[in-house]
Design a protein around this motif. Sequence first.
Motif, short mmCIF file in Angstrom:
data_model
loop_
_atom_site.label_atom_id
_atom_site.label_comp_id
_atom_site.label_asym_id
_atom_site.label_seq_id
_atom_site.Cartn_x
_atom_site.Cartn_y
_atom_site.Cartn_z
N GLU A 1 0.83 -1.20 0.00
CA GLU A 1 0.00 0.00 0.00
C GLU A 1 0.87 1.26 0.00
N LEU A 2 1.95 1.22 0.74
CA LEU A 2 2.83 2.39 0.83
C LEU A 2 3.55 2.66 -0.49
N ARG A 3 3.79 1.63 -1.29
CA ARG A 3 4.45 1.84 -2.59
C ARG A 3 3.65 2.81 -3.46
N VAL A 4 2.33 2.71 -3.39
CA VAL A 4 1.47 3.59 -4.17
C VAL A 4 1.65 5.04 -3.70
N ALA A 5 1.57 5.26 -2.41
CA ALA A 5 1.68 6.62 -1.87
C ALA A 5 3.09 7.17 -2.02
N GLN A 6 4.10 6.33 -1.84
CA GLN A 6 5.49 6.79 -1.92
C GLN A 6 5.83 7.35 -3.29
N ALA A 7 5.42 6.67 -4.32
CA ALA A 7 5.73 7.15 -5.68
C ALA A 7 5.12 8.52 -5.92
N GLY A 8 3.88 8.67 -5.56
CA GLY A 8 3.20 9.95 -5.76
C GLY A 8 3.82 11.08 -4.95
N VAL A 9 4.12 10.84 -3.69
CA VAL A 9 4.67 11.90 -2.85
C VAL A 9 6.09 12.26 -3.27
N GLN A 10 6.84 11.30 -3.76
CA GLN A 10 8.20 11.60 -4.21
C GLN A 10 8.18 12.43 -5.49
N ILE A 11 7.26 12.16 -6.40
CA ILE A 11 7.11 12.97 -7.60
C ILE A 11 6.67 14.38 -7.23
N LEU A 12 5.69 14.47 -6.33
CA LEU A 12 5.22 15.78 -5.87
C LEU A 12 6.35 16.56 -5.21
N PHE A 13 7.14 15.90 -4.39
CA PHE A 13 8.26 16.55 -3.70
C PHE A 13 9.25 17.12 -4.71
N GLY A 14 9.59 16.33 -5.72
CA GLY A 14 10.50 16.81 -6.77
C GLY A 14 9.94 18.01 -7.51
N PHE A 15 8.65 17.96 -7.83
CA PHE A 15 8.00 19.09 -8.50
C PHE A 15 8.08 20.34 -7.63
N LEU A 16 7.77 20.20 -6.36
CA LEU A 16 7.78 21.35 -5.45
C LEU A 16 9.19 21.92 -5.30
N LEU A 17 10.19 21.06 -5.26
CA LEU A 17 11.56 21.55 -5.16
C LEU A 17 11.97 22.32 -6.42
N SER A 18 11.52 21.86 -7.57
CA SER A 18 11.91 22.51 -8.82
C SER A 18 11.33 23.91 -8.97
N ILE A 19 10.21 24.18 -8.34
CA ILE A 19 9.57 25.49 -8.45
C ILE A 19 10.51 26.61 -8.02
N ALA A 20 11.27 26.38 -6.96
CA ALA A 20 12.15 27.43 -6.43
C ALA A 20 13.25 27.82 -7.40
N PHE A 21 13.49 27.02 -8.41
CA PHE A 21 14.57 27.30 -9.36
C PHE A 21 14.07 27.86 -10.69
N THR A 22 12.82 28.31 -10.71
CA THR A 22 12.28 28.90 -11.93
C THR A 22 12.45 30.42 -11.89
N ASP A 23 12.43 31.05 -13.06
CA ASP A 23 12.55 32.51 -13.14
C ASP A 23 11.37 33.19 -12.47
N LYS A 24 10.18 32.64 -12.62
CA LYS A 24 8.96 33.23 -12.04
C LYS A 24 9.03 33.30 -10.51
N TYR A 25 9.74 32.37 -9.88
CA TYR A 25 9.78 32.30 -8.41
C TYR A 25 10.32 33.59 -7.80
N ALA A 26 11.26 34.23 -8.48
CA ALA A 26 11.86 35.47 -7.96
C ALA A 26 10.84 36.58 -7.81
#
Length: 157
Positions: free
Chosen positions: A22-47
């Motif tokens: 059951e955790l494999r399902v949630a882990q994949a999703g949360v790890q993708i979400l985490f990566g997406f959220l981290l990448s936002i801070a490195f965009t030009d718009k974030y400034a």
Amino acid sequence: MSETGESHQRRLTRNVNELLQELRVAQAGVQILFGFLLSIAFTDKYASISGHVRVTHLVTVLCAAAAVAFLTAPAAWHRVLFRQGRREEVVRTGNAFALVGLAFLALAMTGTVLLVVEVILPTWAAIVVGALALVVFSGLWFVAPLSTKGAEHRERP
């Protein structure tokens, strides 16, 4: 032996396996979400985003990080305690970690919805949509299952 003829050890083994699956399902999703959220801070718009959006982003990243920690903890506990005869502890603790992890994931998903909607709509509308997201996640993941559990117990003689 239980009513189904399953030994205590077999039941614990099955419970550990079901929990980890059951955790494999949630882990994949949360790890993708985490990566997406981290990448936002490195965009030009974030400034150029406002302070409250930055705070929302930071809180959302922290919730996603907490979700990753809690949702992966049962696998780590299983690996560390493997072959020590502590499956019951792994199941009990892993279940608690999974529930806390899902709560943090619900908050992270809500924060992500809020962030995206803040870019498209006025702040008040984003707050309304974010609140609705929180209601949906908490309703589907916690309230509905707990309410059906209560209904089952009321129907039993």
